[in-house]
Enzyme design. Structure first.
Site, PDB file in Angstrom:
ATOM      1  CE1 TYR A   7      -9.476  -2.847   0.497  1.00 50.50           C
ATOM      2  CE2 TYR A   7      -8.492  -0.911  -0.503  1.00 50.50           C
ATOM      3  CZ  TYR A   7      -8.372  -2.058   0.267  1.00 50.50           C
ATOM      4  OH  TYR A   7      -7.151  -2.414   0.801  1.00 50.50           O
TER       5      TYR A   7
ATOM      6  CE  LYS B 235      -4.069  -2.073   2.242  1.00 49.45           C
ATOM      7  NZ  LYS B 235      -4.955  -2.024   3.431  1.00 49.45           N
TER       8      LYS B 235
ATOM      9  CG  HIS C  22      -5.469  -6.155  -0.237  1.00 51.83           C
ATOM     10  ND1 HIS C  22      -6.691  -6.060   0.394  1.00 51.83           N
ATOM     11  CD2 HIS C  22      -5.600  -7.137  -1.184  1.00 51.83           C
ATOM     12  CE1 HIS C  22      -7.526  -6.928  -0.171  1.00 51.83           C
ATOM     13  NE2 HIS C  22      -6.894  -7.585  -1.119  1.00 51.83           N
TER      14      HIS C  22
ATOM     15  CD  GLU D   3      -9.177  -8.978  -3.228  1.00 50.77           C
ATOM     16  OE1 GLU D   3      -9.993  -8.631  -2.359  1.00 50.77           O
ATOM     17  OE2 GLU D   3      -8.032  -9.403  -2.958  1.00 50.77           O
TER      18      GLU D   3
ATOM     19  CG  ASN E  55      -3.582  -2.134   6.931  1.00 50.00           C
ATOM     20  OD1 ASN E  55      -3.414  -1.815   5.759  1.00 50.00           O
ATOM     21  ND2 ASN E  55      -4.655  -2.778   7.347  1.00 50.00           N
TER      22      ASN E  55
HETATM   23  N1  UDP Z   1      -9.622  -0.213   7.364  1.00 51.34           N
HETATM   24  C1  UDP Z   1      -9.728   1.031   7.988  1.00 51.34           C
HETATM   25  N2  UDP Z   1     -10.405   1.113   9.174  1.00 51.34           N
HETATM   26  C2  UDP Z   1     -10.988   0.019   9.749  1.00 51.34           C
HETATM   27  C3  UDP Z   1     -10.882  -1.218   9.128  1.00 51.34           C
HETATM   28  C4  UDP Z   1     -10.192  -1.306   7.929  1.00 51.34           C
HETATM   29  O1  UDP Z   1      -9.227   2.027   7.475  1.00 51.34           O
HETATM   30  O2  UDP Z   1     -11.575   0.170  10.849  1.00 51.34           O
HETATM   31  C5  UDP Z   1      -8.895  -0.304   6.094  1.00 51.34           C
HETATM   32  C6  UDP Z   1      -7.540  -1.018   6.222  1.00 51.34           C
HETATM   33  O3  UDP Z   1      -6.617  -0.397   5.324  1.00 51.34           O
HETATM   34  C7  UDP Z   1      -7.896  -2.427   5.786  1.00 51.34           C
HETATM   35  C8  UDP Z   1      -8.909  -2.162   4.685  1.00 51.34           C
HETATM   36  O4  UDP Z   1      -9.666  -1.061   5.170  1.00 51.34           O
HETATM   37  O5  UDP Z   1      -6.759  -3.137   5.362  1.00 51.34           O
HETATM   38  C9  UDP Z   1      -9.851  -3.301   4.352  1.00 51.34           C
HETATM   39  O6  UDP Z   1     -10.462  -3.727   5.547  1.00 51.34           O
HETATM   40  P1  UDP Z   1     -10.636  -5.269   5.872  1.00 51.34           P
HETATM   41  O7  UDP Z   1     -11.601  -5.380   7.003  1.00 51.34           O
HETATM   42  O8  UDP Z   1     -10.950  -6.032   4.609  1.00 51.34           O
HETATM   43  O9  UDP Z   1      -9.199  -5.686   6.426  1.00 51.34           O
HETATM   44  P2  UDP Z   1      -8.043  -6.603   5.784  1.00 51.34           P
HETATM   45  O10 UDP Z   1      -8.699  -7.693   4.996  1.00 51.34           O
HETATM   46  O11 UDP Z   1      -7.200  -5.681   4.915  1.00 51.34           O
HETATM   47  O12 UDP Z   1      -7.264  -7.100   6.961  1.00 51.34           O
HETATM   48 MG    MG Z   2     -10.162  -7.579   3.540  1.00 53.02          MG
END
Ligand code: UDP
Ligand code: MG
Length: 142
Positions: A51, A11, A117, A128, A114
Site C-alpha cells: 500500500y 482481506k 482489494h 501489484e 471491506n
Molecule cells: N481505506 C480506509 N479508510 C478510508 C479509505 C480506504 O481504511 O477512508 C482502506 C480500505 O481498506 C481500502 C484501502 O484503504 O480498500 C485502499 O483504499 P483505496 O482508496 O485504494 O480504495 P479501494 O481501491 O480499495 O476501493
Molecule cells: Mg485502491
C-alpha cells in the site's frame, strides 16, 4: 474487450469469516479465471510495501495493521476487462455506499475492513501482480 489481469486480495476480515469460497465463486461466476493464487499472512513491512501509494494517507497505519492481522488469499484473475469486472463485483470502497449485490455491500464490515482489494488500472495491476507472483507462478488461461 481486451484480456487483462488484475490483482485481487481476500482481506483478513473475509478470510476470518470463511468467505474465501464465496468470494471466489462470485469471481468465477462472472467469468474471471484464476491465473495465480497464494494464501499467506503478510508482515507489517509487506503490507506497507503493497500500500505504499497510500503512505501519506491518514488511514495508512491502521490499514497496514489490519492487513497483517490475519491471513489473506491473493489471486491474479484473468479475463476480458478483468480490472473493471472485478472492481464492479467489489463495489465502492465504503460498504455503506456500495451497491446492493456487491461483495463489499453484502460482506464488508466497514470502510477499512471491506473484504477485498482490486487493482484500479493496468499499470497498478501489473505492479501489484508482480509484488506477489513471479512469471512462473502465472498460468495463461485464455
Ligand atoms: N481505506 C480506509 N479508510 C478510508 C479509505 C480506504 O481504511 O477512508 C482502506 C480500505 O481498506 C481500502 C484501502 O484503504 O480498500 C485502499 O483504499 P483505496 O482508496 O485504494 O480504495 P479501494 O481501491 O480499495 O476501493
Ligand atoms: Mg485502491
Amino acid at each position: 474487450m481486451a484480456t487483462e489481469r488484475t490483482l485481487a486480495i481476500v482481506k483478513p476480515d473475509a478470510v476470518a469469516r470463511n468467505l474465501v469460497g464465496e468470494i471466489l465463486r462470485r469471481a468465477e461466476s462472472a467469468g474471471l479465471r484464476i491465473a495465480a493464487a497464494r494464501f499467506l499472512h503478510l508482515t507489517k513491512v509487506e503490507a506497507e510495501g503493497f500500500y505504499a501509494v497510500h503512505r501519506e494517507r491518514p488511514f495508512f497505519s491502521d490499514l497496514t495493521d489490519y492487513m497483517c492481522s490475519g491471513p489473506v488469499m491473493v489471486v491474479a484473475f484473468e479475463g476480458d476487462g478483468a480490472i473493471a469486472t472485478w472492481r464492479g463485483l467489489m463495489g465502492a470502497t465504503d460498504p455503506a455506499k456500495a451497491e446492493p449485490g456487491t461483495i463489499r455491500k453484502d460482506l464488508g464490515v466497514n470502510v477499512e475492513q471491506n473484504s477485498t482489494h482490486g487493482s484500479d488500472a493496468p499499470e497498478t495491476a501489473q505492479t501489484e501482480i508482480g509484488y506477489f507472483f513471479t512469471a512462473l507462478d502465472q498460468v495463461a488461461r485464455n
